[in-house]
Design a protein around this motif. Structure first.
Motif, mmCIF file in Angstrom:
data_model
loop_
_atom_site.group_PDB
_atom_site.id
_atom_site.type_symbol
_atom_site.label_atom_id
_atom_site.label_comp_id
_atom_site.label_asym_id
_atom_site.label_seq_id
_atom_site.Cartn_x
_atom_site.Cartn_y
_atom_site.Cartn_z
ATOM 1 N N ASP A 1 -3.148 5.803 -3.181
ATOM 2 C CA ASP A 1 -2.556 4.725 -3.966
ATOM 3 C C ASP A 1 -1.082 4.543 -3.593
ATOM 4 O O ASP A 1 -0.619 3.413 -3.417
ATOM 5 C CB ASP A 1 -2.684 5.010 -5.465
ATOM 6 C CG ASP A 1 -4.101 4.820 -5.984
ATOM 7 O OD1 ASP A 1 -4.915 4.173 -5.280
ATOM 8 O OD2 ASP A 1 -4.400 5.328 -7.089
ATOM 9 N N HIS A 2 -0.347 5.653 -3.472
ATOM 10 C CA HIS A 2 1.069 5.570 -3.092
ATOM 11 C C HIS A 2 1.225 4.993 -1.681
ATOM 12 O O HIS A 2 2.099 4.161 -1.448
ATOM 13 C CB HIS A 2 1.747 6.938 -3.185
ATOM 14 C CG HIS A 2 1.947 7.414 -4.581
ATOM 15 N ND1 HIS A 2 2.671 6.713 -5.520
ATOM 16 C CD2 HIS A 2 1.521 8.537 -5.207
ATOM 17 C CE1 HIS A 2 2.671 7.370 -6.658
ATOM 18 N NE2 HIS A 2 1.971 8.486 -6.499
ATOM 19 N N ALA A 3 0.372 5.427 -0.763
ATOM 20 C CA ALA A 3 0.444 4.921 0.610
ATOM 21 C C ALA A 3 0.139 3.429 0.648
ATOM 22 O O ALA A 3 0.819 2.660 1.343
ATOM 23 C CB ALA A 3 -0.527 5.691 1.504
ATOM 24 N N HIS B 1 2.012 -2.054 1.173
ATOM 25 C CA HIS B 1 2.088 -3.363 0.547
ATOM 26 C C HIS B 1 3.549 -3.808 0.443
ATOM 27 O O HIS B 1 3.874 -4.968 0.763
ATOM 28 C CB HIS B 1 1.417 -3.316 -0.826
ATOM 29 C CG HIS B 1 1.231 -4.641 -1.481
ATOM 30 N ND1 HIS B 1 0.675 -5.726 -0.870
ATOM 31 C CD2 HIS B 1 1.559 -5.074 -2.733
ATOM 32 C CE1 HIS B 1 0.646 -6.738 -1.692
ATOM 33 N NE2 HIS B 1 1.197 -6.365 -2.832
ATOM 34 N N ASP B 2 4.431 -2.905 0.003
ATOM 35 C CA ASP B 2 5.864 -3.226 -0.087
ATOM 36 C C ASP B 2 6.448 -3.540 1.287
ATOM 37 O O ASP B 2 7.243 -4.470 1.435
ATOM 38 C CB ASP B 2 6.639 -2.063 -0.728
ATOM 39 C CG ASP B 2 6.361 -1.927 -2.213
ATOM 40 O OD1 ASP B 2 5.821 -2.888 -2.808
ATOM 41 O OD2 ASP B 2 6.663 -0.839 -2.773
ATOM 42 N N LEU C 1 0.577 1.279 -1.811
ATOM 43 C CA LEU C 1 1.720 0.590 -2.408
ATOM 44 C C LEU C 1 2.884 0.485 -1.426
ATOM 45 O O LEU C 1 3.533 -0.565 -1.323
ATOM 46 C CB LEU C 1 2.166 1.298 -3.684
ATOM 47 C CG LEU C 1 1.261 1.119 -4.904
ATOM 48 C CD1 LEU C 1 1.739 1.998 -6.063
ATOM 49 C CD2 LEU C 1 1.219 -0.345 -5.332
ATOM 50 N N ARG C 2 3.158 1.564 -0.694
ATOM 51 C CA ARG C 2 4.246 1.538 0.295
ATOM 52 C C ARG C 2 3.951 0.530 1.399
ATOM 53 O O ARG C 2 4.837 -0.234 1.804
ATOM 54 C CB ARG C 2 4.451 2.933 0.892
ATOM 55 C CG ARG C 2 5.151 3.884 -0.101
ATOM 56 C CD ARG C 2 5.331 5.259 0.453
ATOM 57 N NE ARG C 2 6.230 5.215 1.600
ATOM 58 C CZ ARG C 2 6.325 6.169 2.510
ATOM 59 N NH1 ARG C 2 5.555 7.241 2.413
ATOM 60 N NH2 ARG C 2 7.168 6.085 3.501
ATOM 61 N N GLU D 1 -4.372 9.693 -5.613
ATOM 62 C CA GLU D 1 -2.971 9.388 -5.909
ATOM 63 C C GLU D 1 -2.180 9.127 -4.630
ATOM 64 O O GLU D 1 -1.406 8.166 -4.553
ATOM 65 C CB GLU D 1 -2.319 10.547 -6.672
ATOM 66 C CG GLU D 1 -2.680 10.617 -8.120
ATOM 67 C CD GLU D 1 -2.005 11.799 -8.817
ATOM 68 O OE1 GLU D 1 -1.072 12.407 -8.250
ATOM 69 O OE2 GLU D 1 -2.417 12.109 -9.942
ATOM 70 N N ARG D 2 -2.376 9.977 -3.638
ATOM 71 C CA ARG D 2 -1.655 9.804 -2.371
ATOM 72 C C ARG D 2 -2.038 8.509 -1.679
ATOM 73 O O ARG D 2 -1.189 7.805 -1.117
ATOM 74 C CB ARG D 2 -1.910 10.997 -1.453
ATOM 75 C CG ARG D 2 -1.215 12.258 -1.933
ATOM 76 C CD ARG D 2 -1.506 13.409 -1.013
ATOM 77 N NE ARG D 2 -0.853 14.621 -1.484
ATOM 78 C CZ ARG D 2 -1.042 15.807 -0.970
ATOM 79 N NH1 ARG D 2 -1.876 15.961 0.048
ATOM 80 N NH2 ARG D 2 -0.421 16.855 -1.453
#
Length: 78
Positions: free
Chosen positions: A66-68, A73-74, A70-71, A63-64
């Motif tokens: 995936d969040h990293a 990527h953004d 995504l961040r 999960e962490r």
């Protein structure tokens, strides 16, 4: 009692002693196997608990990550 009966009685008594000794050894071995089964069951439970903890840790790490991702990527898109 004649000599043949005496020898036969001695052999029977010796056979009974050996049989008793063999039974004692079998009972002892059965007790050790039973204790071994309990130890193995405890180790299996421990391994299962370890697996559950590792599975949860893996889920949290995924999960962490995936969040990293995504961040990042953004940030790269901005």
């Amino acid at each position: 009692m004649d000599q043949r009966q005496s020898v036969s009685l001695q052999r029977t008594e010796e056979a009974m002693r050996r049989l008793g000794s063999a039974i004692d050894r079998l009972e002892s071995a059965a007790a050790r196997v039973g204790a071994g089964d309990l130890l193995l069951a405890g180790e299996l439970r421990g391994a299962h608990d370890d697996y559950a903890r590792l599975e949860e840790t893996t889920r949290l790490v995924a999960e962490r990550l995936d969040h990293a991702i995504l961040r990042l990527h953004d940030l790269l898109e901005d």
